[in-house]
Motif scaffolding. Structure first.
Motif, PDB file in Angstrom:
ATOM      1  N   ALA A 187       0.840  -1.208   0.000  1.00 35.81           N
ATOM      2  CA  ALA A 187       0.000   0.000   0.000  1.00 35.81           C
ATOM      3  C   ALA A 187       0.872   1.254   0.000  1.00 35.81           C
ATOM      4  O   ALA A 187       0.564   2.229  -0.698  1.00 35.81           O
ATOM      5  CB  ALA A 187      -0.929  -0.016   1.218  1.00 35.81           C
ATOM      6  N   SER A 188       1.981   1.220   0.739  1.00 32.80           N
ATOM      7  CA  SER A 188       2.877   2.385   0.763  1.00 32.80           C
ATOM      8  C   SER A 188       3.484   2.626  -0.615  1.00 32.80           C
ATOM      9  O   SER A 188       3.599   3.762  -1.060  1.00 32.80           O
ATOM     10  CB  SER A 188       4.011   2.193   1.765  1.00 32.80           C
ATOM     11  N   LYS A 195      -4.645   4.046   3.827  1.00 32.43           N
ATOM     12  CA  LYS A 195      -3.892   2.794   3.906  1.00 32.43           C
ATOM     13  C   LYS A 195      -4.508   1.762   4.853  1.00 32.43           C
ATOM     14  O   LYS A 195      -4.691   0.608   4.477  1.00 32.43           O
ATOM     15  CB  LYS A 195      -2.457   3.133   4.332  1.00 32.43           C
TER      16      LYS A 195
END
Lengths: 338, 233
Positions: A187-188, A195
């Motif tokens: 997700a980052s 997130k």
């Protein structure tokens, strides 16, 4: 960002306006710590020669790359303005040079297309044509249009906006991370804003697909085959940016295949599935039949076939319940089950 | 003659990728020659020879492999011209991660694999940082998410490069790579006067010259000591 403006920017200020540049400095082994109040130009002007040699820093290359990177990241944030709704395949040639016999195949968002044919018949080549949005320039001479147009070279070969995500049962997790850390890392890297919600959603969906539940602390390399597949599918459906999903043989994946396909379709993916499993093949709206290196014909799933699918699914359910009984140490009584 | 330099960590799939790519050149009647650089041993020249193309190998033996590469590349180019190939490809393993055999204005390809760990792009240094094309292999055995994260890591080290995913086993992507790495407008006649993209690391100490004894008394030349003081720990 203009190079001259960049050179006059203080390192610390750049980190504030473009947060991802901090990782860029770190990844390039630039010793910026404690020098954040210097402009980039001054920082490099007074950088010790020994450090430059030691860390293999090429200042000019670094600054040019930094400009490119900022450019690249800014396109990354805005590039979702055009959603990919259709894929159209225009005919090319069979392996022996004869033309393929169809007008065109149009595949729309939310549709499931099965690809069937013997091993070595040309499935990989079709998948590669779609992956690279072929423009009459591959060995098959096929043309693939996205949203009704051919893609520009920079769109075809962009690494951050890949058209196609792939899933197959040969794929494994190799990173040394827990389920949570893994989803957090993905997700980052996608730079999503919500997130935590995203991670929770993927985790819940994956557990919904998997036969056996797993926790967020489980190392991904310790997940069972079914759990891995479930996590891969949920993660690809929800977090991957690619609009097209190619699935290669998930027959024995030990997950609820119907739910998996439903999840992918509900996330507005175009699903292409290479399979010989009748249940999966009949779940598709159409089947592309490959023979002798080319597309032989297109079969639209009929009503009768759909009826057969119902029966097959019942059989499959029986198999599943027997599998679960075995798993939980129960005895199987065959007649009763049938 | 077009010249392409290919490098990458050991076992990243350089040879497999090249074999699949060269097959595509052969189909288009483009004549390719390969020079394989390695350190102690390689059999890969036999694999290239099986494709029916001219191939040579160079083993650096006791010399630094990348230094050996630079000292020989001019002769290698002469050999390629003599063989009248359209494309000459050199393949070499980046063994110490600090070197890179790339030459300015000569197409540079780096091959790196998905299994090597997400910190590898950062570790590899000039070989990855200054490549024109980065080929990522072994994508068929890791998850989509890991491929995406790995690609991002490569991109953050080398944002300029064209990044391609190629499967060295079934050749998926090799055709596309073949259209990318070759430019028929490039005509290399000599490398005289050209320069490397990166200087190679300095090394001239007693051990370079064959010293085997350990101890300060035997160390001369370019020697540096590891910092084992308590100040950082």
């Amino acid at each position: 960002m203009d190079k001259n403006i960049l050179l006059q920017t203080k390192i610390g200020d750049l980190f504030v306006t473009h947060p991802y540049t901090k990782d860029f400095f770190t990844d390039h082994l630039i010793p910026y710590i404690g020098k954040e109040n210097k402009t980039i130009e001054d920082f490099f002007k007074y950088l010790d020669l020994e450090i430059i040699e030691d860390k293999a820093i090429n200042i000019e290359l670094f600054i040019n790359s930094l400009v490119e990177y900022i450019e690249l990241m800014s396109t990354y944030f805005v590039s979702e303005k055009e959603t990919k709704n259709t894929v159209t395949i225009y005919p090319g040639l069979h392996k022996n040079g004869t033309p393929e016999n169809f007008d065109f195949i149009e595949i729309t968002k939310g549709e499931i297309i099965s690809i069937v044919g013997p091993t070595g018949s040309g499935k990989s080549r079709l998948l590669a044509d779609i992956e690279w949005a072929a423009n009459g320039d591959t060995p098959t001479k096929r043309k693939i249009l996205i949203n009704g147009r051919t893609l520009e070279p920079h769109e075809r070969f962009s690494a951050s906006n890949k058209l196609v995500a792939q899933l197959s049962q040969n794929m494994n997790f190799v990173m040394d991370l827990s389920v949570y850390d893994f989803l957090d890392l993905h997700a980052s890297s996608r730079m999503v804003e919500d997130k935590e919600d995203m991670i929770k959603k993927i985790f819940d969906k994956a557990n919904h697909l998997a036969g056996e539940q797993f926790s967020k602390d489980t190392p991904i390399t310790e997940l069972s085959g079914g759990q891995s597949r479930a996590l891969m599918i949920a993660d690809t459906a929800i977090l991957s940016k690619s609009p097209i999903i190619l699935i290669d043989e998930i027959e024995n994946a030990g997950i609820d295949r119907k739910k998996a396909l439903e999840l992918l379709v509900s996330e507005d993916k175009i699903v292409l599935m290479s399979t010989h499993d009748p249940i999966l093949a009949l779940m598709g709206d159409k089947r592309i039949v490959i023979k002798n290196g080319g597309i032989d014909k297109i079969i639209i799933t009929t009503k009768e076939e759909r009826n057969i699918l119902g029966k097959l699914e019942e059989l499959d359910k029986t198999m599943m319940s027997m599998r679960n009984k075995l798993r939980h140490g129960e005895k199987i009584i065959f007649e009763e089950e049938l | 003659m077009d010249l392409i330099t290919v490098s990458g960590p050991p076992s990243s799939g350089k040879t497999s990728i090249l074999l699949r790519t060269i097959e595509n050149f052969i189909k288009r009647n483009i004549k390719v020659g390969v020079v394989k650089f390695d350190c102690l041993f390689t059999d890969d020249d036999i694999l290239f020879a099986k494709l029916g193309i001219p191939v040579k190998k160079g083993l650096s033996g006791s010399l630094c492999p990348d230094h050996y590469f630079v000292s020989n590349i001019e002769e290698v180019v002469e050999w390629g011209l003599k063989e009248k190939v359209d494309i000459l490809i050199t393949e070499s393993a980046g063994l110490c991660n600090r070197c890179s055999p790339y030459i300015k204005e000569i197409k540079a390809v780096c091959v790196i694999d998905n299994l090597s760990g997400i910190n590898t792009p950062k570790k590899i240094g000039p070989m990855l940082k200054s490549a024109d094309i980065v080929v990522i292999t072994k994508g068929d055995i890791v998850s989509q998410a890991e491929r995406e994260v790995f690609t991002m890591k490569v991109q953050s080290v080398n944002p300029k490069a064209t990044i391609m995913h190629v499967n060295g086993l079934n050749g998926q992507g090799a055709f596309e790579l073949s259209t990318f790495i070759h430019n028929d407008q490039v005509h290399v006649e000599t490398l005289e006067g050209r320069t490397l993209r990166y200087p190679m690391p300095a090394a001239l100490c007693s051990y370079c010259l064959g010293e085997t004894r350990i101890g300060k008394a035997h160390q001369m030349g370019n020697v540096r000591k590891i910092d084992l003081s308590d100040k950082n720990g």
